[in-house]
Design a protein around this motif. Structure first.
Motif, PDB file in Angstrom:
ATOM      1  N   ALA A 110       0.827  -1.206   0.000  1.00 35.18           N
ATOM      2  CA  ALA A 110       0.000   0.000   0.000  1.00 35.18           C
ATOM      3  C   ALA A 110       0.865   1.262   0.000  1.00 35.18           C
ATOM      4  O   ALA A 110       0.671   2.173  -0.816  1.00 35.18           O
ATOM      5  N   ASP A 114       1.051   3.770  -3.246  1.00 28.77           N
ATOM      6  CA  ASP A 114       0.454   5.089  -3.057  1.00 28.77           C
ATOM      7  C   ASP A 114       1.507   6.195  -2.983  1.00 28.77           C
ATOM      8  O   ASP A 114       1.362   7.250  -3.614  1.00 28.77           O
ATOM      9  N   SER A 138      -6.327  -0.245  -1.365  1.00 26.77           N
ATOM     10  CA  SER A 138      -6.472   1.149  -1.798  1.00 26.77           C
ATOM     11  C   SER A 138      -7.677   1.824  -1.130  1.00 26.77           C
ATOM     12  O   SER A 138      -8.744   1.232  -0.996  1.00 26.77           O
ATOM     13  N   ARG A 152      -9.090  -0.626  -6.029  1.00 32.05           N
ATOM     14  CA  ARG A 152      -8.679  -1.866  -5.375  1.00 32.05           C
ATOM     15  C   ARG A 152      -8.512  -2.982  -6.397  1.00 32.05           C
ATOM     16  O   ARG A 152      -9.462  -3.361  -7.079  1.00 32.05           O
TER      17      ARG A 152
END
Length: 210
Positions: A110, A114, A138, A152
């Motif tokens: 993650a 991100d 996400s 996602r």
């Protein structure tokens, strides 16, 4: 680091399980209509035609440490690879490139995806591209429905495509500082052949942000 020998088109990826997992999600979700998107058409309007034309390519990248320098290295290489794969303007506008990270630790995915996206996004926009960030956890929602977590995916990946007119929704996001939005919108005008009225609208928006 990109693994160049792993590069293949979607139509030739049947023997690579992680690619098939990603493509099953693309075909079964991204290319389909979902009422939660709160607009007409599929989740991504461009994916279906790209699949039919075999204009989606996949590649793997090493990121065993889950470090941001690995994300940055892979992302910058993806920019050049996209331009290499799609040198002709029509294919450039229609194509997509998915980069998967098979050895990325699940607990780091993650943050890697991100934060990597945050660091790389301007570099992509400055080259006429958009970078999508996808992973199982996400929290990114649809612009039309804040309760629909649209990014996602079953496996962590970056997705690359050409800038398009509807990206104004993403580039002029109130959550983004004005000086960054000005730069995004300046590149948006540079790369897109807009009509006079939408171009003037974006130019006025830049002036408002200043």
């Amino acid at each position: 680091m990109l693994v160049r020998e792993s590069l293949t088109s979607a139509a030739r990826s049947e023997n690579i399980s992680i690619y098939q997992e990603a493509l099953s999600w693309v075909e079964g979700f991204v290319a389909q209509r979902d009422p939660r998107i709160n607009r007409a058409g599929p989740v991504c309007p461009r994916v279906g035609s790209a699949l039919r034309a075999d204009q989606i390519w996949l590649i793997s990248a090493h990121a065993p440490g889950g470090r941001l320098e690995e994300a940055r290295s892979a992302g910058r290489a993806l920019i050049d690879l996209f331009h290499e794969l799609f040198p002709e303007p029509r294919a450039f506008r229609a194509g997509a490139l998915l980069c998967l990270f098979p050895d990325l630790p699940a607990d780091l995915a993650a943050g890697f995806i991100d934060e990597g996206h945050r660091l790389l996004r301007m570099e992509f926009v400055s080259r006429g591209l958009m970078l999508g960030e996808f992973h199982p956890d996400s929290r990114v929602a649809s612009v039309h429905n804040p309760d629909f977590l649209v990014m996602r995916s079953p496996v962590p990946m970056f997705a690359v495509r050409a800038l398009s007119p509807h990206d104004l929704l993403f580039l002029d996001n109130p959550a983004t500082p004005p000086h960054i939005r000005i730069e995004y919108l300046t590149w948006y005008l540079h790369y897109l052949d807009l009509g006079d009225t939408p171009r003037r609208r974006v130019e006025r928006r830049i002036q408002e942000l200043r």
